[in-house]
Design an enzyme around this catalytic site. Structure first.
Site, PDB file in Angstrom:
ATOM      1  N   ARG A 217      41.133  90.738  90.839  1.00  0.00           N
ATOM      2  CA  ARG A 217      40.651  89.560  90.824  1.00  0.00           C
ATOM      3  C   ARG A 217      38.982  89.264  91.051  1.00  0.00           C
ATOM      4  NH1 ARG A 217      44.385  87.805  96.125  1.00  0.00           N
ATOM      5  NH2 ARG A 217      46.205  86.920  95.031  1.00  0.00           N
TER       6      ARG A 217
ATOM      7  N   ARG B 214      47.230  95.498  97.561  1.00  0.00           N
ATOM      8  CA  ARG B 214      46.324  94.574  97.814  1.00  0.00           C
ATOM      9  C   ARG B 214      45.145  95.009  97.894  1.00  0.00           C
ATOM     10  NH1 ARG B 214      48.256  89.443  99.544  1.00  0.00           N
ATOM     11  NH2 ARG B 214      46.442  89.216 101.018  1.00  0.00           N
TER      12      ARG B 214
ATOM     13  N   THR C 101      41.465  86.941  98.103  1.00  0.00           N
ATOM     14  CA  THR C 101      42.063  85.761  97.349  1.00  0.00           C
ATOM     15  C   THR C 101      41.049  85.238  96.555  1.00  0.00           C
ATOM     16  OG1 THR C 101      43.383  85.699  99.485  1.00  0.00           O
ATOM     17  CG2 THR C 101      43.167  83.624  97.980  1.00  0.00           C
TER      18      THR C 101
ATOM     19  N   LYS D 171      50.435  85.914  87.463  1.00  0.00           N
ATOM     20  CA  LYS D 171      50.544  84.531  87.570  1.00  0.00           C
ATOM     21  C   LYS D 171      50.209  84.118  85.894  1.00  0.00           C
ATOM     22  CE  LYS D 171      48.968  83.990  92.476  1.00  0.00           C
ATOM     23  NZ  LYS D 171      48.003  83.503  93.120  1.00  0.00           N
TER      24      LYS D 171
ATOM     25  N   HIS E  93      49.786  88.055  92.379  1.00  0.00           N
ATOM     26  CA  HIS E  93      50.238  87.630  93.573  1.00  0.00           C
ATOM     27  C   HIS E  93      50.678  89.032  94.066  1.00  0.00           C
ATOM     28  CE1 HIS E  93      52.621  86.694  97.243  1.00  0.00           C
ATOM     29  NE2 HIS E  93      53.430  87.589  96.422  1.00  0.00           N
TER      30      HIS E  93
ATOM     31  N   TYR F 160      56.580  80.762  98.498  1.00  0.00           N
ATOM     32  CA  TYR F 160      55.390  80.485  99.263  1.00  0.00           C
ATOM     33  C   TYR F 160      56.117  79.460 100.353  1.00  0.00           C
ATOM     34  CZ  TYR F 160      51.914  81.778  95.554  1.00  0.00           C
ATOM     35  OH  TYR F 160      51.125  82.438  94.639  1.00  0.00           O
TER      36      TYR F 160
ATOM     37  N   GLU G  97      60.488  88.782  99.222  1.00  0.00           N
ATOM     38  CA  GLU G  97      59.932  88.397  97.729  1.00  0.00           C
ATOM     39  C   GLU G  97      60.696  89.206  96.716  1.00  0.00           C
ATOM     40  OE1 GLU G  97      55.644  89.052  97.940  1.00  0.00           O
ATOM     41  OE2 GLU G  97      55.432  87.093  99.168  1.00  0.00           O
TER      42      GLU G  97
ATOM     43  N   ASN H 170      43.713  83.149  90.417  1.00  0.00           N
ATOM     44  CA  ASN H 170      43.483  84.589  90.865  1.00  0.00           C
ATOM     45  C   ASN H 170      44.155  85.563  90.096  1.00  0.00           C
ATOM     46  OD1 ASN H 170      45.167  83.953  92.294  1.00  0.00           O
ATOM     47  ND2 ASN H 170      44.306  84.204  94.282  1.00  0.00           N
TER      48      ASN H 170
HETATM   49  O1  CDP Z   1      47.522  85.777  97.580  1.00  0.00           O
HETATM   50  P1  CDP Z   1      46.869  85.796  98.757  1.00  0.00           P
HETATM   51  O2  CDP Z   1      47.698  86.864  99.638  1.00  0.00           O
HETATM   52  O3  CDP Z   1      45.383  86.811  98.801  1.00  0.00           O
HETATM   53  O4  CDP Z   1      46.600  84.442  99.241  1.00  0.00           O
HETATM   54  P2  CDP Z   1      47.423  83.496 100.387  1.00  0.00           P
HETATM   55  O5  CDP Z   1      46.478  83.021 101.473  1.00  0.00           O
HETATM   56  O6  CDP Z   1      48.800  84.085 100.650  1.00  0.00           O
HETATM   57  O7  CDP Z   1      47.436  82.467  99.502  1.00  0.00           O
HETATM   58  C1  CDP Z   1      48.251  82.337  98.481  1.00  0.00           C
HETATM   59  C2  CDP Z   1      47.805  81.732  97.151  1.00  0.00           C
HETATM   60  O8  CDP Z   1      47.285  80.388  97.434  1.00  0.00           O
HETATM   61  C3  CDP Z   1      46.218  82.466  96.700  1.00  0.00           C
HETATM   62  O9  CDP Z   1      46.676  83.587  95.776  1.00  0.00           O
HETATM   63  C4  CDP Z   1      45.704  81.370  95.901  1.00  0.00           C
HETATM   64  O10 CDP Z   1      46.193  81.295  94.687  1.00  0.00           O
HETATM   65  C5  CDP Z   1      46.363  80.103  96.504  1.00  0.00           C
HETATM   66  N1  CDP Z   1      45.236  79.476  97.577  1.00  0.00           N
HETATM   67  C6  CDP Z   1      44.295  78.640  97.137  1.00  0.00           C
HETATM   68  O11 CDP Z   1      44.570  78.294  96.134  1.00  0.00           O
HETATM   69  N2  CDP Z   1      43.452  77.994  98.051  1.00  0.00           N
HETATM   70  C7  CDP Z   1      43.259  78.466  99.243  1.00  0.00           C
HETATM   71  N3  CDP Z   1      42.409  77.875  99.979  1.00  0.00           N
HETATM   72  C8  CDP Z   1      44.272  79.453  99.670  1.00  0.00           C
HETATM   73  C9  CDP Z   1      45.233  80.125  98.745  1.00  0.00           C
HETATM   74 MG    MG Z   2      49.593  86.151 100.641  1.00  0.00          MG
END
Ligand code: CDP
Ligand code: MG
Length: 198
Positions: free
Chosen positions: A133, A116, A122, A11, A156, A51, A167, A153
């Site tokens: 992360r 992952r 996250t 990112k 992705h 997203y 994706e 973070n």
């Molecule tokens: O990236 P990951 O799959 O771990 O998390 P996600 O639940 O798919 O959310 C996508 C992205 O949204 C995260 O990587 C964060 O950058 C952002 N996010 C956030 O800023 N605040 C949250 N409460 C949840 C997600």
């Molecule tokens: Mg995700």
């Protein structure tokens, strides 16, 4: 064997902070094969499609953040998962479009869960040490929420093989995804490697 492909985006914060090499190194050293890679500054439509604002995604984003607040005895300041999910999504699309990113496809045995694991949870503050992360950022839900922005973070990574397919097709054409022999193919996957010398 269960060879999978997965999509990783470094990112804008990962690129701007100069961690492209650090991040790629972690994927290479575990034995993942890079089969596609490019730097780009995303168009609104790609960032928007990346997203997908599904019920499931909004609920997941809401539930994860709420659970973290509650585990610390704090009240989560949002009550509507759609409102929270929508806000996060808008911020994410803006964030992803704000500067160049690096997109790549990684291939290997169980590549989706493996990547992952290397990427970590996250929220960087609660991501385990040794993960990307966890090692490269102190960001947290309280800090990012108080600044009305998504978590920074760095990376992705696709969550499931189905998400990975969607994706990869979104960010790469078929011609951009390569097939080649890697020196590790034999050492990692060939049952005839490491046989006793006659
Ligand atoms: O990236 P990951 O799959 O771990 O998390 P996600 O639940 O798919 O959310 C996508 C992205 O949204 C995260 O990587 C964060 O950058 C952002 N996010 C956030 O800023 N605040 C949250 N409460 C949840 C997600
Ligand atoms: Mg995700």
């Amino acid at each position: 064997m269960n060879i999978q492909k997965t999509l990783v985006l470094i990112k804008p914060d990962g690129v701007a902070r100069g961690h492209v090499g650090d991040i790629i190194k972690r994927f290479e050293r575990v034995g993942l094969k890079i089969t596609a890679m490019k730097m780009l500054q995303p168009e609104a439509s790609a960032a928007d499609k990346h997203y997908a604002l599904t019920e499931e995604w909004m609920q997941g984003v809401f539930t994860k953040a709420k659970a973290k607040y509650e585990s610390e005895g704090k009240e989560f300041p949002y009550s509507d998962y759609k409102e929270y999910g929508g806000e996060i999504k808008r911020g994410l699309v803006e964030f992803l479009r704000s500067a160049p990113i690096v997109a790549m496809v990684l291939e290997g045995e169980q590549a989706v869960p493996l990547v992952r694991k290397i990427v970590g949870a996250t929220e960087p503050l609660s991501a385990a040490p040794g993960t990307i992360r966890g090692d490269f950022s102190p960001d947290s839900y309280p800090l990012s929420n108080s600044q009305n922005r998504p978590l920074r973070n760095l990376v992705h990574a696709s969550g499931t093989p189905e998400e990975a397919k969607y994706e990869i097709d979104l960010w790469f054409t078929q011609k951009e995804v390569h097939t080649y022999e890697h020196v590790l193919d034999k050492a990692l996957y060939d049952p005839a490697a490491f046989l006793p010398v006659e």
